[in-house]
Design a protein around this motif. Structure first.
Motif, PDB file in Angstrom:
ATOM      1  N   GLY A   1       5.928 -56.037  34.705  1.00 22.91           N
ATOM      2  CA  GLY A   1       6.492 -56.830  35.794  1.00 22.91           C
ATOM      3  C   GLY A   1       7.279 -58.031  35.338  1.00 22.91           C
ATOM      4  N   LEU A   2       7.534 -58.117  34.044  1.00 23.84           N
ATOM      5  CA  LEU A   2       8.298 -59.225  33.469  1.00 23.84           C
ATOM      6  C   LEU A   2       9.594 -58.731  32.850  1.00 23.84           C
ATOM      7  CD1 LEU A   2       5.421 -61.076  31.569  1.00 23.84           C
ATOM      8  CD2 LEU A   2       6.485 -61.836  33.700  1.00 23.84           C
ATOM      9  N   LEU A   3      10.625 -59.550  32.946  1.00 26.02           N
ATOM     10  CA  LEU A   3      11.851 -59.322  32.201  1.00 26.02           C
ATOM     11  C   LEU A   3      11.905 -60.343  31.079  1.00 26.02           C
ATOM     12  CD1 LEU A   3      14.443 -58.915  35.114  1.00 26.02           C
ATOM     13  CD2 LEU A   3      13.296 -57.095  33.826  1.00 26.02           C
ATOM     14  N   VAL A   4      12.061 -59.876  29.850  1.00 26.27           N
ATOM     15  CA  VAL A   4      12.291 -60.773  28.730  1.00 26.27           C
ATOM     16  C   VAL A   4      13.781 -60.703  28.429  1.00 26.27           C
ATOM     17  CG1 VAL A   4      11.701 -61.385  26.365  1.00 26.27           C
ATOM     18  CG2 VAL A   4       9.983 -60.310  27.831  1.00 26.27           C
ATOM     19  N   LEU A   5      14.477 -61.805  28.678  1.00 24.98           N
ATOM     20  CA  LEU A   5      15.913 -61.856  28.465  1.00 24.98           C
ATOM     21  C   LEU A   5      16.216 -62.620  27.186  1.00 24.98           C
ATOM     22  CD1 LEU A   5      17.194 -62.669  32.084  1.00 24.98           C
ATOM     23  CD2 LEU A   5      16.652 -60.449  31.053  1.00 24.98           C
ATOM     24  N   ALA A   6      17.306 -62.246  26.525  1.00 25.20           N
ATOM     25  CA  ALA A   6      17.681 -62.897  25.274  1.00 25.20           C
ATOM     26  C   ALA A   6      19.181 -63.133  25.257  1.00 25.20           C
ATOM     27  CB  ALA A   6      17.261 -62.041  24.083  1.00 25.20           C
ATOM     28  N   GLY A   7      19.576 -64.201  24.598  1.00 21.40           N
ATOM     29  CA  GLY A   7      21.005 -64.498  24.507  1.00 21.40           C
ATOM     30  C   GLY A   7      21.246 -65.790  23.767  1.00 21.40           C
ATOM     31  N   ASN A   8      22.460 -66.312  23.915  1.00 20.34           N
ATOM     32  CA  ASN A   8      22.749 -67.605  23.317  1.00 20.34           C
ATOM     33  C   ASN A   8      22.371 -68.712  24.304  1.00 20.34           C
ATOM     34  OD1 ASN A   8      24.813 -67.612  25.209  1.00 20.34           O
ATOM     35  ND2 ASN A   8      26.466 -67.403  23.705  1.00 20.34           N
ATOM     36  N   GLU A   9      22.528 -69.952  23.884  1.00 16.43           N
ATOM     37  CA  GLU A   9      22.069 -71.070  24.708  1.00 16.43           C
ATOM     38  C   GLU A   9      22.790 -71.116  26.051  1.00 16.43           C
ATOM     39  OE1 GLU A   9      19.603 -74.277  25.647  1.00 16.43           O
ATOM     40  OE2 GLU A   9      19.491 -72.778  24.046  1.00 16.43           O
ATOM     41  N   ALA A  10      24.081 -70.838  26.048  1.00 13.22           N
ATOM     42  CA  ALA A  10      24.841 -70.874  27.296  1.00 13.22           C
ATOM     43  C   ALA A  10      24.334 -69.818  28.271  1.00 13.22           C
ATOM     44  CB  ALA A  10      26.327 -70.665  27.005  1.00 13.22           C
TER      45      ALA A  10
ATOM     46  N   ALA B   1      13.930 -65.574  18.525  1.00 11.46           N
ATOM     47  CA  ALA B   1      15.371 -65.350  18.511  1.00 11.46           C
ATOM     48  C   ALA B   1      15.743 -64.346  19.607  1.00 11.46           C
ATOM     49  CB  ALA B   1      15.798 -64.837  17.134  1.00 11.46           C
ATOM     50  N   ALA B   2      17.008 -63.969  19.663  1.00 12.97           N
ATOM     51  CA  ALA B   2      17.485 -63.011  20.671  1.00 12.97           C
ATOM     52  C   ALA B   2      17.173 -61.590  20.210  1.00 12.97           C
ATOM     53  CB  ALA B   2      18.982 -63.192  20.910  1.00 12.97           C
ATOM     54  N   PHE B   3      15.848 -61.301  20.139  1.00  9.99           N
ATOM     55  CA  PHE B   3      15.403 -59.999  19.648  1.00  9.99           C
ATOM     56  C   PHE B   3      15.922 -58.876  20.553  1.00  9.99           C
ATOM     57  CE2 PHE B   3      11.383 -62.602  18.612  1.00  9.99           C
ATOM     58  CZ  PHE B   3      11.950 -63.094  17.449  1.00  9.99           C
ATOM     59  N   HIS B   4      16.121 -57.716  19.956  1.00  2.00           N
ATOM     60  CA  HIS B   4      16.497 -56.499  20.693  1.00  2.00           C
ATOM     61  C   HIS B   4      17.807 -56.669  21.470  1.00  2.00           C
ATOM     62  CE1 HIS B   4      12.464 -55.445  19.539  1.00  2.00           C
ATOM     63  NE2 HIS B   4      11.961 -56.393  20.294  1.00  2.00           N
TER      64      HIS B   4
ATOM     65  N   LEU C   1      17.427 -66.903  12.904  1.00  2.00           N
ATOM     66  CA  LEU C   1      17.108 -67.527  14.194  1.00  2.00           C
ATOM     67  C   LEU C   1      18.331 -67.574  15.116  1.00  2.00           C
ATOM     68  CD1 LEU C   1      14.293 -68.366  15.073  1.00  2.00           C
ATOM     69  CD2 LEU C   1      14.937 -70.742  14.719  1.00  2.00           C
ATOM     70  N   ILE C   2      18.862 -66.376  15.392  1.00  2.00           N
ATOM     71  CA  ILE C   2      20.041 -66.240  16.239  1.00  2.00           C
ATOM     72  C   ILE C   2      19.613 -66.160  17.700  1.00  2.00           C
ATOM     73  CG2 ILE C   2      22.052 -64.804  16.757  1.00  2.00           C
ATOM     74  CD1 ILE C   2      21.741 -63.655  13.876  1.00  2.00           C
ATOM     75  N   GLY C   3      20.059 -67.124  18.521  1.00  2.00           N
ATOM     76  CA  GLY C   3      19.787 -67.084  19.948  1.00  2.00           C
ATOM     77  C   GLY C   3      18.331 -67.358  20.281  1.00  2.00           C
ATOM     78  N   GLY C   4      17.947 -67.026  21.534  1.00  2.00           N
ATOM     79  CA  GLY C   4      16.586 -67.272  21.990  1.00  2.00           C
ATOM     80  C   GLY C   4      16.187 -66.307  23.082  1.00  2.00           C
ATOM     81  N   GLN C   5      14.968 -66.485  23.603  1.00  2.00           N
ATOM     82  CA  GLN C   5      14.406 -65.613  24.637  1.00  2.00           C
ATOM     83  C   GLN C   5      13.788 -66.441  25.758  1.00  2.00           C
ATOM     84  OE1 GLN C   5      11.544 -63.213  22.410  1.00  2.00           O
ATOM     85  NE2 GLN C   5      12.612 -61.350  22.976  1.00  2.00           N
ATOM     86  N   LEU C   6      13.783 -65.858  26.944  1.00  2.00           N
ATOM     87  CA  LEU C   6      13.029 -66.422  28.058  1.00  2.00           C
ATOM     88  C   LEU C   6      12.370 -65.283  28.828  1.00  2.00           C
ATOM     89  CD1 LEU C   6      14.606 -65.857  30.987  1.00  2.00           C
ATOM     90  CD2 LEU C   6      16.050 -67.704  30.183  1.00  2.00           C
ATOM     91  N   VAL C   7      11.353 -65.626  29.620  1.00  2.00           N
ATOM     92  CA  VAL C   7      10.603 -64.652  30.406  1.00  2.00           C
ATOM     93  C   VAL C   7      10.714 -65.020  31.883  1.00  2.00           C
ATOM     94  CG1 VAL C   7       8.344 -63.599  30.809  1.00  2.00           C
ATOM     95  CG2 VAL C   7       8.987 -64.319  28.510  1.00  2.00           C
TER      96      VAL C   7
END
Length: 346
Positions: free
Chosen positions: A176-185, A209-212, A129-135
Motif C-alpha cells: 500500500g506504499l509507493l516508494v518514489l525516487a528521483g533528484n531533489e527537484a 539514493a534513487a534506487f531502482h 549517493l545519486i538522488g534520494g527516495q521518499l515514501v
C-alpha cells in the motif's frame, strides 16, 4: 510441517532496536568471521564491531556500505536458523537489496559470494549517493485497495518527471506504499503537491539514493565491472524477483541471473507487490516468513496479499482475523514470532 515462502527485507530495517542482532541470533561464528575478514580486507569496519557498538548511530549504521552488509548478514543468519523439521521453504523473494540476500538464501550464490555482492553494491551506491527516495501511501489505515488513488499519484509522478530538470520515478511498489525516487527537484515537487497524511508522509528516507531508477545506471555499470559471473550459481530453491518472475532451479543461466541482478534490478522499478502475488499464487504456502532484521516489512507483505486477494482478504480487519485464527505471516524480527519457526529461539 508447514510450507513457507521466505521474504528478505531491504534497506532501512537495521535500526536502534536491532543493535546487537547478530550477536543475539547469528548462528555461525565461523561464517561471521569470514564476513568480517572481507570487510577488513576492503578497509571497512567489521560487522562484529558495528553490531556490537555501545550505541546506534544513524550516520554510521544507516550508511549504504554498512547497512547493506548488516542487513544481509542478519537475514542470512535468520534463514540459517529456520527449523527444517517445522518449516519447508518452497520459495524465496526479497525487497530491494533483499534480492541479494535472497540469492544466498536460495543457493544462487554461496554465503560468502552473496555477501561480496551485497557489500559491493551497498558500497558503490553509498559512494555515488545519486538522488534520494521518499515514501507515500495510497491505501488508507483500513488497507482497503483504492486503485484510483494509486493511479492519480502515479500520474502526478509522471507529470513531474516531464518538467525540465526534474527526475522522479517509481522505485518500489511496496504493497500500500509507493516508494518514489528521483533528484531533489523531483522529490520536492511531489512533496509540495500531496497532502501530509498519517502524521509522517510524505517521508524522506535518510541515506537512501534513487534506487531502482535510471539514475543508478553508473552504479549498475560499476557493479557489472566489479562482480563476475563466477559469483552466481543455479539456485537450489525457486527465486521470485522484483518483476514477479520465478527463477526455477536448473531452468536459467547464471549469465541471465547476473544480468538481472546487476542490470534491471538496479535501474528499474522493484515490484514487491508483484513478487508476493507470484509467490502466493505459484506456491500457495502455509506461511510467509519475513526474516529480520526489523519488522517494518510486515505491513507491506500483508497489504500485498490483500491486493492478491489471498484467502479472500480485502482489508486490514480481514488480515488481522486471519492472523488470529490461522496465522499466515511470521516476522522473525519479533522474538515472540521467531520461536514458531526456529529451534531454540533466544
Amino acid at each position: 510441517m508447514k510450507t513457507a515462502v521466505v521474504i528478505c527485507p531491504g534497506r532501512g530495517t537495521y535500526n536502534a532496536p536491532e543493535l546487537g542482532y547478530l550477536r543475539r541470533f547469528f548462528p555461525d561464528a565461523g561464517l561471521l568471521a569470514r564476513f568480517d575478514a572481507l570487510r577488513t580486507q576492503a578497509g571497512q569496519e567489521t560487522l562484529t564491531a558495528l553490531d556490537g557498538a555501545a550505541k546506534f548511530s544513524l550516520s554510521t549504521h544507516s550508511r549504504g556500505d554498512n547497512a547493506s552488509a548488516l542487513i544481509f548478514a542478519a537475514t542470512l543468519g535468520d534463514f540459517l536458523s529456520l527449523d527444517g523439521e517445522a518449516v519447508r521453504v518452497v520459495g524465496v523473494t526479497g525487497n530491494s537489496m533483499g534480492w541479494y540476500s535472497a540469492l544466498a538464501c536460495a543457493g544462487a550464490t554461496t554465503p560468502d559470494d552473496g555477501f561480496r555482492i551485497a557489500n559491493t553494491m551497498g558500497t558503490l551506491m553509498q559512494n555515488a549517493l545519486i538522488g534520494g527516495q521518499l515514501v507515500y501511501p495510497w491505501m488508507g489505515d483500513d488497507w482497503v485497495p483504492d486503485p484510483a488513488r494509486k493511479a492519480g499519484l502515479l500520474a502526478l509522478m509522471a507529470e513531474i518527471a516531464t518538467r525540465p530538470d526534474h527526475a522522479l520515478a517509481l522505485s518500489i511498489d511496496l504493497g500500500g506504499l509507493l516508494v518514489l525516487a528521483g533528484n531533489e527537484a523531483g522529490l520536492k515537487a511531489f512533496e509540495a503537491a500531496v497532502p501530509p497524511v498519517q502524521g509522517r508522509f510524505p517521508m524522506r528516507l535518510g541515506n537512501h539514493a534513487a534506487f531502482h531508477t535510471a539514475l543508478q545506471a553508473p552504479v549498475a555499470a560499476q557493479g557489472q565491472a566489479a562482480l563476475p559471473q563466477a559469483l552466481f550459481r543455479q539456485p537450489a530453491l525457486p527465486l521470485i524477483d522484483g518483476r514477479g518472475h520465478v527463477w526455477w532451479p536448473g531452468a536459467n543461466t547464471t549469465a541471465a541471473l547476473r544480468d538481472y541482478t546487476l542490470g534491471h534490478q538496479v535501474t528499474e522499478t522493484y515490484d514487491l507487490t508483484a513478487a508476493l502475488r507470484s509467490a502466493a499464487r505459484e506456491f500457495a504456502p502455509d506461511l510467509f516468513i519475513v526474516t529480520g532484521p526489523g519488522n517494518t516489512l510486515g505491513g507491506a507483505v500483508a497489504q500485498s496479499l490483500i491486493l492478491a486477494n489471498w484467502r479472500g482478504m480485502g482489508s486490514k480487519t480481514d488480515f488481522q482475523k486471519q492472523q488470529t485464527t490461522d496465522p499466515i505471516l511470521v516476522s522473525m524480527g519479533l522474538e515472540d514470532q521467531r520461536g514458531r519457526v526456529t529451534n531454540g529461539a533466544r
